[in-house]
Enzyme design. Structure first.
Site, PDB file in Angstrom:
ATOM      1  N   HIS A 298     108.446 145.915  85.188  1.00 19.12           N
ATOM      2  CA  HIS A 298     108.702 147.361  85.260  1.00 19.12           C
ATOM      3  C   HIS A 298     108.292 148.054  83.963  1.00 19.12           C
ATOM      4  CE1 HIS A 298     110.555 147.355  89.131  1.00 19.12           C
ATOM      5  NE2 HIS A 298     111.563 146.580  88.772  1.00 19.12           N
TER       6      HIS A 298
ATOM      7  N   HIS B 207     110.504 139.776  85.759  1.00 20.79           N
ATOM      8  CA  HIS B 207     110.429 140.876  86.735  1.00 20.79           C
ATOM      9  C   HIS B 207     110.741 142.204  86.063  1.00 20.79           C
ATOM     10  CE1 HIS B 207     111.069 143.075  90.542  1.00 20.79           C
ATOM     11  NE2 HIS B 207     112.091 143.617  89.900  1.00 20.79           N
ATOM     12  N   GLU B 208     111.774 142.229  85.242  1.00 16.75           N
ATOM     13  CA  GLU B 208     112.140 143.465  84.551  1.00 16.75           C
ATOM     14  C   GLU B 208     111.055 143.886  83.564  1.00 16.75           C
ATOM     15  OE1 GLU B 208     114.396 145.161  85.767  1.00 16.75           O
ATOM     16  OE2 GLU B 208     115.263 143.579  87.002  1.00 16.75           O
TER      17      GLU B 208
END
Length: 227
Positions: free
Chosen positions: A102, A98-99
């Site tokens: 980004h 998920h990071e």
């Protein structure tokens, strides 16, 4: 400041926020006990995704604490909490990817992320000044201060609303990439979805609370001007 009917909705939203925080911790802890079939740690999964997307120069650093994972767009660093960085669970690789989502958004100039970065400096000032302006406005019955406080508070609410698509998009990217890269099996998709959805719910709850508070202040401001 008198009790306002909107306060009931705010209390409900606050309860939802507490429940969301409890749920994200519970969901993470549950899936932290389920090892990923790939055997990849959070660090390894994140590194592979970064490299696969041409982000070889983006480092990954471990940080202390639980659920302290984040992407630093200023220094272009993915920071993973120690339970995510070192472990090879479904929860760990889900949060790690998920990071990375980004970081990929940053690379491709995802519009909502760009908007969030641009509004961030203003948010720091507005969110700090808004409470003082609102309190002073209500104490001294100064509609001008209340109105200014509402404008400043609106900027902070806008930031939280912009954050929602940023978070959902990062999660969507993470799931798609994890499947494409073979990090998870079809049976593991359910666990990944639960971890990422639980995390997203905390952002939804926070945005809802702020939006309801903004509506409340606008209603009070409008009624005071009518009087």
């Amino acid at each position: 400041m008198f009790f306002h009917p909107m306060d009931f909705l705010i209390i409900i939203a606050f309860g939802l926020s507490l429940w969301a925080q409890f749920r994200v911790k519970g969901t993470f802890n549950r899936w932290a006990e389920v090892q990923a079939m790939s055997g990849l740690t959070g660090y390894e999964a994140a590194r592979r995704l970064l490299d696969a997307n041409g982000l070889h120069d983006v480092p990954i650093e471990p940080v202390r604490g639980a659920l302290t994972d984040h992407y630093d767009p200023i220094n272009r660093v993915v920071r993973l909490s120690e339970p995510v960085y070192y472990e090879s669970s479904i929860a760990a690789i889900s949060v790690a990817c998920h990071e990375v989502g980004h970081a990929i958004q940053h690379k491709v100039h995802y519009p909502m992320l760009v908007a969030r970065h641009r509004i961030f400096p203003v948010v720091n000032i507005a969110s700090g000044a808004a409470p003082f302006l609102l309190i002073a406005g209500f104490l001294f019955n100064a509609t001008g201060l209340i109105g200014l406080g509402i404008i400043f508070f609106s900027v902070a609410v806008a930031f939280q609303l912009i954050t929602l698509p940023v978070e959902f998009n990062a999660s969507s990217r993470a799931r798609d990439l994890m499947i494409a890269e073979g990090f998870i099996t079809n049976d593991e998709e359910r666990g990944v979805a639960k971890v990422l959805n639980a995390a997203a719910l905390t952002y939804v709850a926070a945005a809802l609370i702020s939006l309801l508070e903004l509506i409340k202040y606008i209603m009070i401001f409008t009624s005071s001007r009518e009087e």
